[in-house]
Design a protein around this motif. Sequence first.
Motif, short mmCIF file in Angstrom:
data_model
loop_
_atom_site.label_atom_id
_atom_site.label_comp_id
_atom_site.label_asym_id
_atom_site.label_seq_id
_atom_site.Cartn_x
_atom_site.Cartn_y
_atom_site.Cartn_z
N TRP A 1 0.81 -1.22 0.00
CA TRP A 1 0.00 0.00 0.00
C TRP A 1 0.83 1.26 0.00
CZ3 TRP A 1 -5.33 0.61 -0.44
CH2 TRP A 1 -6.03 -0.60 -0.64
N GLU A 2 2.09 1.19 0.42
CA GLU A 2 2.92 2.41 0.43
C GLU A 2 3.84 2.49 -0.78
OE1 GLU A 2 4.56 3.47 4.26
OE2 GLU A 2 2.88 2.50 5.29
N GLN A 3 4.40 1.36 -1.18
CA GLN A 3 5.25 1.38 -2.38
C GLN A 3 4.40 1.24 -3.64
OE1 GLN A 3 8.67 1.85 -2.33
NE2 GLN A 3 8.48 2.20 -0.13
N GLY A 4 3.28 0.55 -3.54
CA GLY A 4 2.37 0.43 -4.67
C GLY A 4 2.52 -0.87 -5.42
N VAL A 5 1.62 -1.82 -5.15
CA VAL A 5 1.68 -3.11 -5.82
C VAL A 5 0.33 -3.39 -6.48
CG1 VAL A 5 2.07 -5.60 -5.53
CG2 VAL A 5 3.40 -3.96 -4.19
N SER A 6 0.38 -3.88 -7.71
CA SER A 6 -0.82 -4.24 -8.46
C SER A 6 -1.00 -5.75 -8.42
CB SER A 6 -0.68 -3.79 -9.93
OG SER A 6 -0.45 -2.39 -10.00
N GLY A 7 -2.20 -6.20 -8.18
CA GLY A 7 -2.41 -7.64 -8.13
C GLY A 7 -3.85 -7.98 -7.79
N LYS A 8 -4.06 -9.27 -7.58
CA LYS A 8 -5.40 -9.75 -7.25
C LYS A 8 -5.26 -10.70 -6.06
CE LYS A 8 -9.79 -10.78 -7.87
NZ LYS A 8 -9.94 -10.97 -6.41
N ALA A 9 -5.95 -10.40 -4.98
CA ALA A 9 -5.86 -11.23 -3.77
C ALA A 9 -6.45 -12.61 -4.03
CB ALA A 9 -6.59 -10.55 -2.62
N MET B 1 -4.08 -1.80 -6.19
CA MET B 1 -4.36 -1.60 -7.62
C MET B 1 -4.61 -2.96 -8.28
SD MET B 1 -1.47 1.28 -8.61
CE MET B 1 -0.21 0.59 -7.52
N PRO B 2 -5.46 -2.96 -9.32
CA PRO B 2 -5.72 -4.24 -10.01
C PRO B 2 -4.49 -4.70 -10.79
CG PRO B 2 -6.76 -2.41 -11.18
CD PRO B 2 -6.20 -1.84 -9.89
N ASP C 1 -3.30 5.28 -12.88
CA ASP C 1 -2.74 6.61 -12.61
C ASP C 1 -3.13 7.04 -11.20
OD1 ASP C 1 -1.32 7.38 -14.90
OD2 ASP C 1 -3.20 7.79 -15.96
N GLY C 2 -2.36 7.94 -10.64
CA GLY C 2 -2.77 8.61 -9.41
C GLY C 2 -2.52 7.83 -8.14
N PHE C 3 -1.73 6.75 -8.20
CA PHE C 3 -1.44 6.04 -6.95
C PHE C 3 -0.70 6.96 -5.97
CE2 PHE C 3 1.38 3.59 -4.21
CZ PHE C 3 0.43 2.87 -3.51
N ALA C 4 0.24 7.71 -6.51
CA ALA C 4 0.98 8.65 -5.66
C ALA C 4 1.44 9.82 -6.53
CB ALA C 4 2.18 7.96 -5.02
N GLU C 5 1.72 10.91 -5.88
CA GLU C 5 2.21 12.12 -6.53
C GLU C 5 3.41 11.79 -7.45
OE1 GLU C 5 1.18 15.37 -5.73
OE2 GLU C 5 2.66 16.33 -7.05
N GLY C 6 3.33 12.24 -8.67
CA GLY C 6 4.47 12.08 -9.57
C GLY C 6 4.62 10.70 -10.16
N ARG C 7 3.66 9.82 -9.92
CA ARG C 7 3.78 8.47 -10.45
C ARG C 7 2.59 8.19 -11.38
NH1 ARG C 7 4.86 4.14 -6.02
NH2 ARG C 7 5.23 2.95 -7.93
N SER C 8 2.91 7.73 -12.59
CA SER C 8 1.87 7.43 -13.58
C SER C 8 1.70 5.93 -13.70
CB SER C 8 2.27 7.99 -14.94
OG SER C 8 2.53 9.36 -14.85
N ALA C 9 0.63 5.54 -14.36
CA ALA C 9 0.41 4.12 -14.64
C ALA C 9 1.43 3.64 -15.67
CB ALA C 9 -1.00 3.90 -15.17
N CYS C 10 1.71 2.35 -15.62
CA CYS C 10 2.60 1.71 -16.59
C CYS C 10 2.12 2.01 -18.00
CB CYS C 10 2.59 0.20 -16.34
SG CYS C 10 3.56 -0.75 -17.50
N THR C 11 3.06 2.30 -18.89
CA THR C 11 2.72 2.56 -20.30
C THR C 11 2.96 1.33 -21.18
OG1 THR C 11 4.93 3.30 -20.91
CG2 THR C 11 3.43 4.98 -20.03
N TYR C 12 3.48 0.26 -20.61
CA TYR C 12 3.73 -0.99 -21.36
C TYR C 12 4.79 -0.80 -22.44
CZ TYR C 12 -0.28 -2.40 -18.67
OH TYR C 12 -1.11 -2.65 -17.62
N GLY D 1 7.76 6.58 -13.57
CA GLY D 1 7.58 6.37 -12.13
C GLY D 1 6.52 5.33 -11.81
N ALA D 2 6.20 4.46 -12.77
CA ALA D 2 5.20 3.42 -12.49
C ALA D 2 5.78 2.34 -11.58
CB ALA D 2 4.69 2.81 -13.79
N LYS D 3 7.04 2.01 -11.82
CA LYS D 3 7.68 0.94 -11.04
C LYS D 3 8.03 1.48 -9.65
CE LYS D 3 11.68 -0.80 -12.74
NZ LYS D 3 12.48 -1.59 -13.69
N ALA D 4 7.84 0.66 -8.63
CA ALA D 4 8.16 1.07 -7.26
C ALA D 4 9.66 0.98 -7.05
CB ALA D 4 7.42 0.22 -6.25
#
Lengths: 207, 582
Positions: free
Chosen positions: B161-169, B193-194, B227-238, B250-253
């Motif tokens: 939740w602080e560094q930012g991880v995408s996944g599915k529980a 994040m999904p 997008d918008g997980f944290a200031e200055g960080r965008s979603a992965c552009t692939y 800044g998508a990668k933690a």
Amino acid sequence: MNDAVSSEPVLAVPTFFNDHEARTVDALAGCVIPGDAEDPGAREAGAVEYIDRSLSGAYHELAGLYRRGVTELDELCRERHGGAFFALASEQQHAVLVELDDPVSGAHGADGGVPAGGGDARQARVAYFFAVVREHVVQGTFCDPVYGGNRDAVGWRLVGFPGAYWGYEEQHGQLGFDSRQLQIKTLEDLRRERSGIAAGNRERTNR
Amino acid sequence: MIEKTDVVVVGMGASGAIVAQELTRAGVKVVGLDKGPIFRDDDVRFKHDELRYYIRKEIVPHMASDPITWRASSRDTASILPWAVGPLAVDEPLHLPPSTGTGGGSVHWGGASWRMREADFRMRSAIVERFGEAALPEHSSIVDWPISYAELEPYYDRVEWEQGVSGKAGNVGGEILPGGNPFESARRRDFPMPPLRAGAGDGRFVQATRRLGYHPFPQPAAIASTDGFAEGRSACTYCGFCHGYPCHVGAKASTHVTSVPAALATGNLDLRPHSRVVRVLRDARGTRATGVEYLDADGVLCRVDAERVILACYVLENTRLLLVSGIDADGNTGRYFMTHNYGWFTGVMPEDTNPFMGPLTAASVIDDVNAELVPDNDEGVLWGAAIISHSGDIQPMEALHNLPPHAPTWGAGLKEWARQSFRRLHSMYSQTSNFPDERYGIDLDPKVTDPWGQPAMRITHDWVDHDANAVELLLRVKRQIAREMGMTDFWHGPQRPYYHLSTHEAGTHRMGDDPKRSVVDRFGQTHQCAGLYAIGGGQFPTNPGYNPTTTIMALAYLTAEHLCESLGAPSTTIGPVDPVSA
């Protein structure tokens, strides 16, 4: 060594190679990834220019390996076929490289330097030299064109790699999508594209 | 000049930056030293360059400045890593130490973000329960961790939740949820994040593994999918230039975009790049750390005194610094070197997969054969690993360094292979556990020094039968999946690879409760020297079959909380937390 006097130099202005060396490495490039005007390969990509610039820059510590490598490759070619490597017929060049590519020469895989060689140390050194040239020809064919190779992105066209993309859209990521439809972008293209976006953003902000 | 600060942190990577962030937020003054540069957005925006980062390995240490030697056994003479020197050493940057500079290994990483499973924390007990004590291999020193999954769970949650991880529980509080990993240990909540959008070839992996009775799920990735997980960080552009490369949005933690800016914003972090620590200083009795000596960018020897010294510069350099500083009273420092064999497996699919798009981690995994779930076998394999689909992040030169054994390496045949196959590649890999082995470890090389005269570290390691058998066991599963996926051609890396580094080294400053059998305690503090901490993968008593970084980060949050308490600073922790119910 007067084999190189007869025709136009391969590189207009080399930064490391003499004309003979440039011609030799260019011929090797043509063997590693062959091509012609219709279906370009490493020569058409300018791999020799990439290697020349690298040897006067990032790879300057390999200068001696190249200088000695060309000389010893030519010695071997003269003994086998009576001429310098670049002057041989393509079948003869091929035969020399098949001989060098024999695993017994020990030039394969990750390495810690020039192999000591068994019965024929020169043969092992030339085989190692060819392995290094082969690697550098691959680099000179598939690097960004800013490094002097991959001219007109011919390497990327060959394999269908679109180059330096800021990102890809969802539809590009579908199984079976033909990436050759995408316009190829170099780092220079990408910078131009992004500076346009940045400039556009500034305009909007200023209004 | 002698300076004084509260805490000096050596290495601003995955663990060091988190500790610096937590301490500075609590008002503690920190001097952060890193031997690499400070990475800023402008350094990484146009990183889409395979030659620069992958082939020439711009951001990883080079053997000329940071020599490491290796030998297969104590009877051999070590030499500088043979797979890492010379013009043909152009394959995976992952077969070298990780990147340096702010962010450290979290710059180059692919972002695979795993919580280890309950059984991973009790490897010895789990093996003994299933196979009996007699099954433990000769020379091995397999132990349980001094900390359980339930104890570390709150800190895993903080990483996610602080560094930012995408996944599915797959398992929230004991309830198995559809779409996630049914074998994961219980977590308190889902990811923030999904999952990332999986690469084109991954669908075939998912379908094939389901038909075979496995349970595929999307890999947790420390890469923002929104997008918008944290200031200055965008979603992965692939973009596809991911593992081995810095992220351009800044998508990668990477902690140079997460924790380092947060620490700097407090005004309490004094960050010093190009600063190479040479020694930990101790008091006259040698039982308390008092600071460090380091060489600045000009090679001038400097000294910082501190209440606490945190070594957070990767397991290898941590161990080297402990050894040169004499922190080896019981002879445990440097023992039990472990790494991973990646078991690289590649094939050609019938359709275009465009393997150059998207991150390495935007793909699925099966955990059915991981850890204690290892299938019954006749080869004595005691521990499994996850099998991970690898559908992106492959550029042309990387592909040409991984030709099938039957493909020509030059000539018209090479050209045809590249033309026909590059766009249709799909890969799999797995990370088989090395067991801690009393024969393998790190010490100081008796001859080789770096350009500043500091002794190089010497690795003694070889692949043992269990390693090779475990790789082969998983290869059998991969071949089965490959056939089911419809791969027309497939091949794999060696069961006993030429490399002995994977950026997943572990174990050489083992944590444990018993000072006679370990180097650090559960908080990373050395038993021998109060106030001196060595944190990161070196703490791992065993090296399970997952990527280590998220566990390293979770342990760093734990260490930071302990440090705040011991320094009397108000901790920013979520407070005493109830272990999640299983």
